[in-house]
Design a protein around this motif. Structure first.
Motif, PDB file in Angstrom:
ATOM      1  N   ALA A 160      38.332  21.398  43.803  1.00 21.19           N
ATOM      2  CA  ALA A 160      38.178  22.841  43.963  1.00 21.19           C
ATOM      3  C   ALA A 160      38.450  23.549  42.644  1.00 21.19           C
ATOM      4  N   THR A 161      37.592  24.529  42.331  1.00 16.60           N
ATOM      5  CA  THR A 161      37.831  25.427  41.209  1.00 16.60           C
ATOM      6  C   THR A 161      38.231  26.777  41.784  1.00 16.60           C
ATOM      7  N   LEU A 162      39.382  27.283  41.352  1.00 15.81           N
ATOM      8  CA  LEU A 162      39.910  28.533  41.887  1.00 15.81           C
ATOM      9  C   LEU A 162      39.865  29.627  40.828  1.00 15.81           C
ATOM     10  N   PHE A 163      39.598  30.834  41.271  1.00 12.02           N
ATOM     11  CA  PHE A 163      39.761  32.001  40.404  1.00 12.02           C
ATOM     12  C   PHE A 163      40.997  32.754  40.891  1.00 12.02           C
ATOM     13  N   ASN A 164      41.925  32.991  39.972  1.00 12.81           N
ATOM     14  CA  ASN A 164      43.187  33.634  40.314  1.00 12.81           C
ATOM     15  C   ASN A 164      43.341  34.907  39.476  1.00 12.81           C
ATOM     16  N   LEU A 165      43.711  35.991  40.134  1.00 15.95           N
ATOM     17  CA  LEU A 165      43.932  37.247  39.423  1.00 15.95           C
ATOM     18  C   LEU A 165      45.254  37.839  39.885  1.00 15.95           C
ATOM     19  N   ARG A 166      46.105  38.147  38.915  1.00 17.76           N
ATOM     20  CA  ARG A 166      47.375  38.782  39.246  1.00 17.76           C
ATOM     21  C   ARG A 166      47.602  39.975  38.331  1.00 17.76           C
ATOM     22  N   ALA A 167      48.315  40.947  38.852  1.00 19.45           N
ATOM     23  CA  ALA A 167      48.635  42.150  38.094  1.00 19.45           C
ATOM     24  C   ALA A 167      50.040  42.581  38.476  1.00 19.45           C
ATOM     25  N   GLY A 168      50.778  43.096  37.485  1.00 19.25           N
ATOM     26  CA  GLY A 168      52.145  43.460  37.797  1.00 19.25           C
ATOM     27  C   GLY A 168      52.825  44.269  36.723  1.00 19.25           C
ATOM     28  N   VAL A 169      54.117  44.393  36.897  1.00 18.32           N
ATOM     29  CA  VAL A 169      54.985  45.149  36.002  1.00 18.32           C
ATOM     30  C   VAL A 169      56.017  44.201  35.411  1.00 18.32           C
ATOM     31  N   SER A 170      56.258  44.310  34.098  1.00 16.87           N
ATOM     32  CA  SER A 170      57.265  43.491  33.439  1.00 16.87           C
ATOM     33  C   SER A 170      58.415  44.366  32.966  1.00 16.87           C
ATOM     34  N   ILE A 171      59.614  43.801  32.996  1.00 14.87           N
ATOM     35  CA  ILE A 171      60.816  44.494  32.547  1.00 14.87           C
ATOM     36  C   ILE A 171      61.392  43.730  31.362  1.00 14.87           C
ATOM     37  N   LYS A 172      61.417  44.393  30.203  1.00 17.70           N
ATOM     38  CA  LYS A 172      61.926  43.803  28.963  1.00 17.70           C
ATOM     39  C   LYS A 172      61.221  42.495  28.612  1.00 17.70           C
ATOM     40  N   ASP A 173      59.944  42.350  29.006  1.00 19.12           N
ATOM     41  CA  ASP A 173      59.158  41.137  28.729  1.00 19.12           C
ATOM     42  C   ASP A 173      59.832  39.879  29.255  1.00 19.12           C
ATOM     43  N   GLN A 174      60.625  40.029  30.290  1.00 17.83           N
ATOM     44  CA  GLN A 174      61.363  38.880  30.809  1.00 17.83           C
ATOM     45  C   GLN A 174      61.166  38.687  32.309  1.00 17.83           C
ATOM     46  N   ILE A 175      61.379  39.721  33.084  1.00 19.53           N
ATOM     47  CA  ILE A 175      61.217  39.657  34.530  1.00 19.53           C
ATOM     48  C   ILE A 175      59.958  40.416  34.913  1.00 19.53           C
ATOM     49  N   SER A 176      59.095  39.785  35.725  1.00 15.63           N
ATOM     50  CA  SER A 176      57.857  40.421  36.170  1.00 15.63           C
ATOM     51  C   SER A 176      57.700  40.258  37.672  1.00 15.63           C
ATOM     52  N   PHE A 177      56.970  41.179  38.259  1.00 14.47           N
ATOM     53  CA  PHE A 177      56.629  41.065  39.677  1.00 14.47           C
ATOM     54  C   PHE A 177      55.356  41.854  39.932  1.00 14.47           C
ATOM     55  N   GLY A 178      54.619  41.485  40.987  1.00 10.26           N
ATOM     56  CA  GLY A 178      53.366  42.150  41.288  1.00 10.26           C
ATOM     57  C   GLY A 178      52.636  41.481  42.421  1.00 10.26           C
ATOM     58  N   ALA A 179      51.293  41.573  42.411  1.00  6.88           N
ATOM     59  CA  ALA A 179      50.454  41.027  43.473  1.00  6.88           C
ATOM     60  C   ALA A 179      49.408  40.092  42.873  1.00  6.88           C
ATOM     61  N   TYR A 180      48.873  39.192  43.705  1.00  5.87           N
ATOM     62  CA  TYR A 180      47.856  38.258  43.232  1.00  5.87           C
ATOM     63  C   TYR A 180      46.805  38.031  44.315  1.00  5.87           C
ATOM     64  N   PHE A 181      45.655  37.529  43.883  1.00  5.61           N
ATOM     65  CA  PHE A 181      44.592  37.096  44.787  1.00  5.61           C
ATOM     66  C   PHE A 181      43.963  35.854  44.186  1.00  5.61           C
ATOM     67  N   SER A 182      43.701  34.847  45.024  1.00  7.31           N
ATOM     68  CA  SER A 182      43.099  33.603  44.551  1.00  7.31           C
ATOM     69  C   SER A 182      42.046  33.150  45.556  1.00  7.31           C
ATOM     70  N   THR A 183      40.907  32.648  45.055  1.00 12.21           N
ATOM     71  CA  THR A 183      39.835  32.205  45.939  1.00 12.21           C
ATOM     72  C   THR A 183      39.095  31.018  45.340  1.00 12.21           C
ATOM     73  N   SER A 184      38.512  30.181  46.204  1.00 15.61           N
ATOM     74  CA  SER A 184      37.718  29.044  45.735  1.00 15.61           C
ATOM     75  C   SER A 184      36.364  29.541  45.243  1.00 15.61           C
ATOM     76  N   MET A 185      35.838  28.865  44.213  1.00 14.23           N
ATOM     77  CA  MET A 185      34.569  29.270  43.615  1.00 14.23           C
ATOM     78  C   MET A 185      33.438  28.285  43.894  1.00 14.23           C
ATOM     79  N   ASN A 186      33.767  27.077  44.302  1.00 16.01           N
ATOM     80  CA  ASN A 186      32.738  26.076  44.541  1.00 16.01           C
ATOM     81  C   ASN A 186      32.717  25.676  46.021  1.00 16.01           C
ATOM     82  N   ASP A 187      31.685  24.934  46.402  1.00 16.62           N
ATOM     83  CA  ASP A 187      31.557  24.456  47.780  1.00 16.62           C
ATOM     84  C   ASP A 187      32.365  23.165  47.947  1.00 16.62           C
TER      85      ASP A 187
END
Length: 205
Positions: free
Chosen positions: A62-89
């Motif tokens: 399986a080849t997956l496409f993953n996209l995440r976006a979030g907020v970082s604090i002092k370039d050390q701690i981050s949090f946010g949301a993600y979405f991942s889906t298969s690209m091939n059959d």
């Protein structure tokens, strides 16, 4: 009468004397956000990180496409949301119906710790927690074989290289842990497994 004159004199002294005025202002309560001062966002950052994943599910690559976006604090701690889906059959090895393939997707949140982000090469550790689905499908999207949903956790470790002040390249691996599920001839052990990742991270600010 003398006492009243003394009280009046002390009152006038407290109003006109700067020493008394400064002492009074120092007694004001301290607050997190002081009046008239903007909120300090110097240590906050926003980023978007697309990546590709490579894994196996029930013997199917399986080849997956993953996209995440979030907020970082002092370039050390981050949090946010993600979405991942298969690209091939994907055709699971346990599937008996011909001309069908499996779709996979998951969505949720993540938390991440980055070690020595200011160094050219450093490490980062995303932890994904989300909800997922698999479904057998065909070319016209009407296989009629239902779907299954599950809870998923995936700890990951990535090596990150700073290409630019706002762009970095990352590569590494994660282990997908799927909660209890049954779908046709599949169960959670068929979907759980190692995933290799390669991607970019764009710091918006």
């Amino acid at each position: 009468m003398k006492n009243q004159l003394v009280v009046l004199a002390l009152f006038l002294l407290s109003v006109t004397n700067p020493v008394f005025t400064v002492a009074q202002s120092n007694d004001e309560p301290q607050t997190l956000f002081q009046k008239g001062e903007p909120i300090n966002t110097e240590n906050l950052g926003v980023f978007v990180a697309p990546s590709f994943g490579f894994t196996q599910m029930d013997g199917a690559g399986a080849t997956l496409f993953n996209l995440r976006a979030g907020v970082s604090i002092k370039d050390q701690i981050s949090f946010g949301a993600y979405f991942s889906t298969s690209m091939n059959d994907m055709v699971p090895q346990s599937e008996t119906v011909p001309n069908v393939y499996m779709d996979y997707w998951t969505v949720g949140g993540f938390a991440e710790y980055t070690w020595n982000a200011s160094k050219l090469v450093h490490l980062t550790f995303p932890l994904y927690i989300g909800y997922g689905e698999v479904q057998m499908d065909n070319e016209i999207g009407e296989a009629g074989l239902g779907e299954a949903n599950f809870f998923q956790v995936e700890p990951s470790a990535l090596i990150e290289i700073n290409l630019h002040r706002l762009v970095s390249l990352n590569a590494g691996a994660g282990y997908r842990i799927v909660g209890n599920m049954e779908y046709r001839n599949l169960n959670q052990s068929d979907l759980s497994g190692l995933t290799g990742y390669i991607g970019l991270k764009f710091n918006i600010f």
